[in-house]
Design a protein around this motif. Structure first.
Motif, PDB file in Angstrom:
ATOM      1  N   ASP A  82      40.341  43.181  34.223  1.00 29.75           N
ATOM      2  CA  ASP A  82      39.563  44.373  34.589  1.00 29.75           C
ATOM      3  C   ASP A  82      38.568  44.023  35.693  1.00 29.75           C
ATOM      4  O   ASP A  82      38.374  44.788  36.630  1.00 29.75           O
ATOM      5  CB  ASP A  82      38.761  44.910  33.396  1.00 29.75           C
ATOM      6  N   ILE A  83      37.947  42.890  35.579  1.00 33.23           N
ATOM      7  CA  ILE A  83      36.900  42.476  36.508  1.00 33.23           C
ATOM      8  C   ILE A  83      37.469  42.101  37.870  1.00 33.23           C
ATOM      9  O   ILE A  83      36.903  42.432  38.904  1.00 33.23           O
ATOM     10  CB  ILE A  83      36.082  41.328  35.885  1.00 33.23           C
ATOM     11  N   SER A  84      38.614  41.438  37.872  1.00 30.40           N
ATOM     12  CA  SER A  84      39.207  40.984  39.135  1.00 30.40           C
ATOM     13  C   SER A  84      40.078  42.046  39.800  1.00 30.40           C
ATOM     14  O   SER A  84      40.527  41.851  40.913  1.00 30.40           O
ATOM     15  CB  SER A  84      40.052  39.734  38.887  1.00 30.40           C
ATOM     16  N   SER A  85      40.326  43.127  39.154  1.00 34.98           N
ATOM     17  CA  SER A  85      41.139  44.271  39.586  1.00 34.98           C
ATOM     18  C   SER A  85      42.625  44.097  39.327  1.00 34.98           C
ATOM     19  O   SER A  85      43.410  44.953  39.704  1.00 34.98           O
ATOM     20  CB  SER A  85      40.914  44.643  41.064  1.00 34.98           C
ATOM     21  N   PRO A 111      44.680  47.693  40.313  1.00 33.66           N
ATOM     22  CA  PRO A 111      44.351  47.403  41.711  1.00 33.66           C
ATOM     23  C   PRO A 111      43.706  48.565  42.463  1.00 33.66           C
ATOM     24  O   PRO A 111      42.920  48.346  43.377  1.00 33.66           O
ATOM     25  CB  PRO A 111      45.706  47.039  42.334  1.00 33.66           C
ATOM     26  N   GLU A 112      44.002  49.792  42.081  1.00 30.67           N
ATOM     27  CA  GLU A 112      43.398  50.944  42.750  1.00 30.67           C
ATOM     28  C   GLU A 112      41.898  51.024  42.495  1.00 30.67           C
ATOM     29  O   GLU A 112      41.149  51.527  43.326  1.00 30.67           O
ATOM     30  CB  GLU A 112      44.081  52.235  42.296  1.00 30.67           C
ATOM     31  N   ARG A 113      41.455  50.540  41.343  1.00 35.56           N
ATOM     32  CA  ARG A 113      40.029  50.570  41.011  1.00 35.56           C
ATOM     33  C   ARG A 113      39.278  49.480  41.764  1.00 35.56           C
ATOM     34  O   ARG A 113      38.107  49.624  42.069  1.00 35.56           O
ATOM     35  CB  ARG A 113      39.846  50.414  39.501  1.00 35.56           C
ATOM     36  N   GLY A 114      39.946  48.386  42.058  1.00 31.82           N
ATOM     37  CA  GLY A 114      39.313  47.282  42.770  1.00 31.82           C
ATOM     38  C   GLY A 114      38.494  46.398  41.849  1.00 31.82           C
ATOM     39  O   GLY A 114      38.304  46.713  40.677  1.00 31.82           O
ATOM     40  N   PRO A 115      38.021  45.288  42.377  1.00 28.04           N
ATOM     41  CA  PRO A 115      37.236  44.366  41.554  1.00 28.04           C
ATOM     42  C   PRO A 115      35.849  44.926  41.249  1.00 28.04           C
ATOM     43  O   PRO A 115      35.374  45.854  41.922  1.00 28.04           O
ATOM     44  CB  PRO A 115      37.144  43.107  42.415  1.00 28.04           C
ATOM     45  N   LEU A 116      35.204  44.344  40.258  1.00 32.82           N
ATOM     46  CA  LEU A 116      33.848  44.734  39.879  1.00 32.82           C
ATOM     47  C   LEU A 116      32.935  44.582  41.087  1.00 32.82           C
ATOM     48  O   LEU A 116      33.041  43.611  41.843  1.00 32.82           O
ATOM     49  CB  LEU A 116      33.381  43.821  38.738  1.00 32.82           C
ATOM     50  N   ASN A 117      32.049  45.506  41.289  1.00 30.06           N
ATOM     51  CA  ASN A 117      31.084  45.489  42.381  1.00 30.06           C
ATOM     52  C   ASN A 117      30.323  44.158  42.398  1.00 30.06           C
ATOM     53  O   ASN A 117      29.918  43.655  41.349  1.00 30.06           O
ATOM     54  CB  ASN A 117      30.131  46.671  42.181  1.00 30.06           C
TER      55      ASN A 117
END
Length: 97
Positions: free
Chosen positions: A59-62, A66-72
């Protein structure tokens, strides 16, 4: 905890599991190339009010989405600071004299 996302300051209540056997296993797996140390540390330590994990390392690395992207980046740093504070990382314990 608080962090900035662009110009906006955000805040959230986070629950942190102390470093444990689970987090050590995650660290070792990452060192063997089986994951990301930072993502694993956050996934191992950030929990809900009942102590259940909130994230997976993917979840953290995306990798999970992949559409959500990695954690800010700022949120990642804020979470790591909170994990460090709870576990007294970087602080020398005072000695009892």
């Amino acid at each position: 905890m608080t962090w900035k996302q662009g110009e906006q300051e955000l805040s959230a209540t986070v629950y942190i599991r102390r470093l444990s056997y689970y987090s050590a296993i995650s660290d070792v797996a990452a060192m063997r190339g089986e994951g990301d140390v930072i993502a694993g540390r956050i996934a191992a330590c950030i929990v809900d009010a009942e102590g259940k994990s909130v994230f997976t390392a993917k979840d953290i690395s995306s990798e999970a989405d992949p559409e959500r992207g990695p954690l800010n980046a700022n949120l990642t740093q804020a979470l790591l600071l909170e994990i460090g504070a709870v576990n007294n990382l970087g602080k020398t314990p005072s000695s009892a004299n």
